[in-house]
Scaffold this active site. Structure first.
Site, mmCIF file in Angstrom:
data_model
loop_
_atom_site.group_PDB
_atom_site.id
_atom_site.type_symbol
_atom_site.label_atom_id
_atom_site.label_comp_id
_atom_site.label_asym_id
_atom_site.label_seq_id
_atom_site.Cartn_x
_atom_site.Cartn_y
_atom_site.Cartn_z
ATOM 1 N N ALA A 76 0.850 -1.189 0.000
ATOM 2 C CA ALA A 76 0.000 0.000 0.000
ATOM 3 C C ALA A 76 0.889 1.244 0.000
ATOM 4 O O ALA A 76 2.102 1.167 0.195
ATOM 5 C CB ALA A 76 -0.906 -0.012 1.223
ATOM 6 N N GLN A 78 1.415 3.572 2.083
ATOM 7 C CA GLN A 78 2.172 3.777 3.317
ATOM 8 C C GLN A 78 2.770 2.465 3.841
ATOM 9 O O GLN A 78 2.921 2.280 5.048
ATOM 10 C CB GLN A 78 1.275 4.417 4.380
ATOM 11 C CG GLN A 78 1.064 5.903 4.210
ATOM 12 C CD GLN A 78 2.333 6.708 4.491
ATOM 13 O OE1 GLN A 78 3.233 6.278 5.199
ATOM 14 N NE2 GLN A 78 2.414 7.887 3.899
ATOM 15 N N SER A 79 3.148 1.596 2.946
ATOM 16 C CA SER A 79 3.655 0.281 3.321
ATOM 17 C C SER A 79 4.957 0.355 4.106
ATOM 18 O O SER A 79 5.958 0.924 3.643
ATOM 19 C CB SER A 79 3.878 -0.551 2.057
ATOM 20 O OG SER A 79 4.623 -1.716 2.326
ATOM 21 N N ASN A 80 4.970 -0.251 5.294
ATOM 22 C CA ASN A 80 6.209 -0.410 6.052
ATOM 23 C C ASN A 80 7.166 -1.364 5.328
ATOM 24 O O ASN A 80 8.382 -1.152 5.331
ATOM 25 C CB ASN A 80 5.905 -0.969 7.444
ATOM 26 C CG ASN A 80 5.061 -0.043 8.272
ATOM 27 O OD1 ASN A 80 5.362 1.129 8.430
ATOM 28 N ND2 ASN A 80 3.967 -0.559 8.820
ATOM 29 N N ALA A 82 7.448 -1.834 2.106
ATOM 30 C CA ALA A 82 8.082 -1.156 0.974
ATOM 31 C C ALA A 82 9.218 -0.260 1.455
ATOM 32 O O ALA A 82 10.313 -0.246 0.869
ATOM 33 C CB ALA A 82 7.043 -0.342 0.209
#
Length: 337
Positions: A76, A78-80, A82
């Site tokens: 997503a 705000q992916s941690n 990523a």
């Protein structure tokens, strides 16, 4: 058990297990004699820390073993996962591309340009933003095909790093927790964690079972999928991971314990219980929970303690999975009037 799998060191192990004395004092009689501990997987030197580093140790280890010079993954906006993929790739010398979906219905600049999304750029990843309903993994695989035709050696992994190889990170964490509990003289009643892409719970369950322990020691709180979807996904990934560790063994649905009652309206959407949990942890212990994963999961833990799910004297271990940069995408959720 884990030495035969390629692995890069991305965090100092073991991460500490700590009690929560001031939070426990704040809860008072509502704690009902339950003893609370946290395992600090949010403490790591790479990329702001977090649970995805355990998965990335094995994923990037596999990528290097295959001769890859580039990694591509999805998540997503705000992916941690990523953010930590971008950070770990920078540290280990891989090029990195991210395919991020606008899965949360927000367009404000705090969400679209701050927090993890800001750090993705800072760590040097090339970011592709997609609509919320896009098939990001298919887009990533298509891009990998183009890059391979150009001569790049690309390794692709799914959301959360929750492939069987990635889940090995939390199977190894299960071994770490068991060793720590023995050294501490503690017998944890539960190991509690948030469940997004299902890989952390799946890895814990597979690791516990492979080492002869009850996989139901691990329990998760669904924050992304419905309870039924999370149960099916976690079981599937746990068995795929177990196949790497102990071929021929398998888990059943009865081995997977998930609570789907604390997700709220949907993924990434704040709840009152999450806000209360984040504030309580911050103001009593000076420790930060994130608003998407650990905040909702810790809210679930507090609910269970207050409603008498655990007995006096039980020792409950909460796995702090990180995600602190995500707080900076949610300032409005914590505005006090």
């Amino acid at each position: 058990m884990f030495d035969r799998f390629p692995r890069l060191a991305l965090l100092d192990r073991p991460t500490p297990i700590q009690p929560l004395p001031r939070l426990s004092a704040a809860l008072g009689e509502a704690l009902n004699g339950v003893r609370l501990f946290v395992k600090r997987d949010d403490l790591a030197a790479v990329g702001g820390g977090g649970n995805k580093l355990r998965k990335l140790e094995f994923l990037l280890g596999a990528a290097r073993a295959e001769g890859a010079d580039m990694v591509v993954t999805v998540g997503a906006l705000q992916s941690n996962h990523a953010r930590l993929t971008a950070a770990a790739a920078a540290r280990e010398g891989f090029a990195c591309e991210l395919f991020l979906t606008k899965s949360v219905p927000r367009t404000d600049v705090a969400y679209t340009g701050n927090g993890n999304r800001f750090l993705d750029d800072l760590f040097g990843a090339r970011v592709h933003e997609l609509p919320g309903d896009a098939d990001s993994l298919s887009a990533a695989e298509a891009r990998a095909g183009v890059l391979r035709a150009q001569g790049r050696r690309v390794y692709v992994f799914p959301s959360g790093g929750s492939s069987p190889v990635g889940c090995l990170g939390y199977a190894a964490c299960a071994a770490e927790i068991l060793a720590q509990s023995t050294a501490m003289g503690e017998d944890f009643t539960r190991i509690l964690v948030a469940n997004g892409s299902a890989g952390t719970h799946a890895g814990l369950a597979a690791g516990l079972f492979a080492m002869g322990h009850d996989p139901k020691l691990a329990k998760s709180y669904a924050v992304l999928a419905t309870q039924a979807q999370a149960e099916a996904e976690t079981l599937s990934k746990a068995n795929a991971t177990l196949a790497l560790l102990k071929p021929g063994a398998s888990l059943s649905s009865a081995d997977i314990v998930i609570d789907g009652g604390h997700r709220g309206p949907g993924y990434g959407i704040p709840t009152d219980a999450m806000r209360a949990a984040v504030r309580l942890m911050a103001r009593s212990e000076g420790v930060l929970l994130d608003p998407v994963y650990s905040g909702k999961a810790f809210g679930g833990l507090l609910h269970d303690v207050r409603t008498g799910l655990y007995q006096p004297g039980d020792a409950v271990l909460f796995l702090m999975t990180g995600g602190v940069p995500g707080l900076f995408a949610y300032p409005g959720a914590f505005a006090e009037t």
